[in-house]
Design an enzyme around this catalytic site. Structure first.
Site, mmCIF file in Angstrom:
data_model
loop_
_atom_site.group_PDB
_atom_site.id
_atom_site.type_symbol
_atom_site.label_atom_id
_atom_site.label_comp_id
_atom_site.label_asym_id
_atom_site.label_seq_id
_atom_site.Cartn_x
_atom_site.Cartn_y
_atom_site.Cartn_z
ATOM 1 N N HIS A 144 59.314 34.415 46.086
ATOM 2 C CA HIS A 144 59.356 34.545 44.619
ATOM 3 C C HIS A 144 58.070 34.013 43.998
ATOM 4 O O HIS A 144 58.084 33.531 42.867
ATOM 5 C CB HIS A 144 60.552 33.811 44.006
ATOM 6 C CG HIS A 144 61.848 34.094 44.690
ATOM 7 N ND1 HIS A 144 62.692 35.106 44.291
ATOM 8 C CD2 HIS A 144 62.431 33.510 45.763
ATOM 9 C CE1 HIS A 144 63.752 35.125 45.085
ATOM 10 N NE2 HIS A 144 63.621 34.171 46.001
ATOM 11 N N SER A 265 29.509 39.595 35.804
ATOM 12 C CA SER A 265 29.826 40.099 34.476
ATOM 13 C C SER A 265 28.541 40.124 33.663
ATOM 14 O O SER A 265 27.671 39.273 33.824
ATOM 15 C CB SER A 265 30.856 39.189 33.821
ATOM 16 O OG SER A 265 30.722 39.235 32.413
ATOM 17 N N LYS A 271 30.770 34.487 36.145
ATOM 18 C CA LYS A 271 31.852 35.252 36.770
ATOM 19 C C LYS A 271 31.493 35.828 38.144
ATOM 20 O O LYS A 271 30.389 36.300 38.362
ATOM 21 C CB LYS A 271 32.250 36.434 35.859
ATOM 22 C CG LYS A 271 32.919 36.039 34.564
ATOM 23 C CD LYS A 271 34.321 35.480 34.748
ATOM 24 C CE LYS A 271 35.315 36.486 35.254
ATOM 25 N NZ LYS A 271 35.737 37.440 34.232
ATOM 26 N N GLU A 278 40.334 44.710 43.580
ATOM 27 C CA GLU A 278 41.031 45.352 42.456
ATOM 28 C C GLU A 278 41.054 46.862 42.625
ATOM 29 O O GLU A 278 42.060 47.525 42.368
ATOM 30 C CB GLU A 278 40.338 44.988 41.138
ATOM 31 C CG GLU A 278 40.471 43.520 40.783
ATOM 32 C CD GLU A 278 39.536 43.155 39.639
ATOM 33 O OE1 GLU A 278 39.973 43.213 38.488
ATOM 34 O OE2 GLU A 278 38.364 42.832 39.909
#
Ligand code: ARG
Length: 445
Positions: A144, A265, A271, A278
């Site tokens: 979970h 970025s 970043k 992704e």
């Protein structure tokens, strides 16, 4: 033909990539026609030589594609006729584009399945080498998405090995059905020409002969099946990508991804974005969508060949291209990522990961599971109150929960190390079982 229909119905823009398989199929077909006395030997040799030179021209991009010639089959045949005249006109004896495309596609899918299998094996090797790299490292396992029990990092990697192995076995199973020869089915009913289907099947390395000409010209099960296998692989990769995206966040801080596979970025200089992961997660949607497209394409088709079937190629090609690209990047990411062992170890005390092992230690003293569960619940509550770990509870605390609790024997199962060492079931994260699995995998790969 109206130009608008030519544009609408062409498939050369995407099926050109079948050229090698088409030529291979044609050479086998011609060789068989010659053996059967339908072509003379010199005719066969002429055809073979010319087909190989056409293959060369396609590879050098010297054969212009024209939508008037519709598809790869017609382009190659036309080029052959342009070069050989009537001899070229004989190649299509006892053959239709219906069994021809079925043959080309199966040969292509078979090659691609083998390539995917190689990449899956490489990815397994990458996970396996991590098992040595991360030897002894303990991670929290989650259920979970909540901290559950401590496990060895290698146990995580072995979990992925299993998933990938199932993918490989699905692939091998699917390959057997792909590897059945449709050539000779002709348009739909077979042919009255004296062909030898066994010979072409053998020349093309097919394991079996498709038995029914009507089925041959309609069957695309092999395409659906292989895209299902790819969807399953994409789903596994997507889940893995999601996990590692989380693990690479500041919040988790478990993992450092290799910089070369991350992006920055334009506005936030600090970043490091996990774009590869992704996109791997995102591209799984395309593969699953392609499976849906194929099923919907087929669901209303009566026997046998219908032109709808031409639409099988874009989703089939895209599914392979996408999964192959994802696997090619997954390998260096698995190899190049670093577990942040110090940061992980620092917080292993949090979340009472050893509670289950403690409960089981109590059960080993003869206390029923439900009762032990309750008592450890009380111990966790005591620890939470004092903001300490279970290991830091005093003997007093233990005796308060149960006067029979003798601190020492229970304490052995406390702490993540103690918990991990206490696992003793087959398939568990106990160090000896993990070591055994690693050895088995090393042997297997
Ligand atoms: N380009 C066609 C396809 O991919 C080849 C088969 C065409 N057959 C036909 N009878 N028109 O399906």
């Amino acid at each position: 033909m109206d130009q608008s229909l030519a544009r609408f119905s062409e498939s050369i823009s995407f099926d050109h990539r079948l050229y090698k398989h088409d030529i291979r199929g044609s050479i086998a077909h011609a060789r068989m026609l010659a053996k059967q006395g339908i072509l003379t030997d010199p005719e066969f040799l002429q055809i073979e030589r010319e087909l190989l030179s056409i293959q060369d021209r396609i590879e050098r991009q010297e054969l212009p594609f024209r939508i008037e010639l519709e598809d790869i089959h017609m382009h190659i045949e036309q080029a052959l006729i342009d070069a050989l005249g009537d001899v070229g006109r004989k190649l299509h004896t006892a053959r239709s584009r219906n069994d021809q495309i079925a043959t080309d596609l199966r040969l292509w899918v078979r090659d691609q399945l083998d390539h995917v299998d190689e990449l899956l094996e490489q990815l397994q090797r990458a996970f396996l080498s991590r098992c040595d790299l991360d030897h002894g490292v303990i991670l929290p396992a989650y259920t979970h998405m909540q901290r559950a029990q401590p496990v060895l990092a290698a146990h995580y990697w072995l979990a992925y090995m299993e998933k990938l192995q199932r993918d490989r076995s699905r692939l091998a199973d699917c390959r057997r059905r792909v590897n059945s020869c449709p050539l000779g089915g002709a348009a739909v009913a077979g042919t009255s020409m004296p062909i030898d289907r066994r010979m072409t099947a053998q020349l093309l390395g097919f394991e079996s002969l498709a038995a029914n000409s009507i089925d041959i010209s309609s069957d695309r099960d092999f395409a659906v099946e292989s895209v299902f296998v790819l969807s399953m692989i994409a789903t596994h990769l997507s889940g893995w990508a999601e996990e590692w995206i989380l693990w690479s966040t500041t919040e988790f801080g478990f993992l450092k991804l290799p910089q070369a596979f991350c992006t920055g970025s334009s506005i936030m200089p600090q970043k490091v974005n996990p774009d590869t992961l992704e996109l791997t997660r995102g591209k799984s949607a395309r593969v699953i969508g392609n499976l849906q497209t194929l099923l919907v394409l087929l669901k209303g088709l009566p026997l046998a060949y219908n032109r709808d079937l031409q639409e099988d190629k874009p989703p089939l090609f895209d599914a392979f291209d996408t999964v192959i690209a994802c696997l090619e990047l997954a390998v260096p990411i698995v190899q190049g990522s670093k577990l942040q062992t110090e940061a992980i170890a620092k917080r292993l005390d949090q979340g009472y990961l050893d509670a289950t092992a403690l409960m089981e230690a109590i059960m080993l003293q003869g206390i029923p599971q439900r009762t032990a569960h309750h008592k450890v619940g009380a111990l966790v509550a005591l620890a939470k109150e004092q903001n300490i770990t279970l290991a830091e509870l005093s003997d007093q605390d233990f005796l308060q929960v149960d006067p029979n609790f003798v601190g020492k024997s229970l304490r052995k199962s406390l702490g993540v190390q103690g918990a991990v060492e206490s696992y003793r079931s087959l398939g568990s994260s106990g160090p000896e079982f993990v070591a055994e699995q690693i050895a088995l995998w090393k042997n297997k790969l």
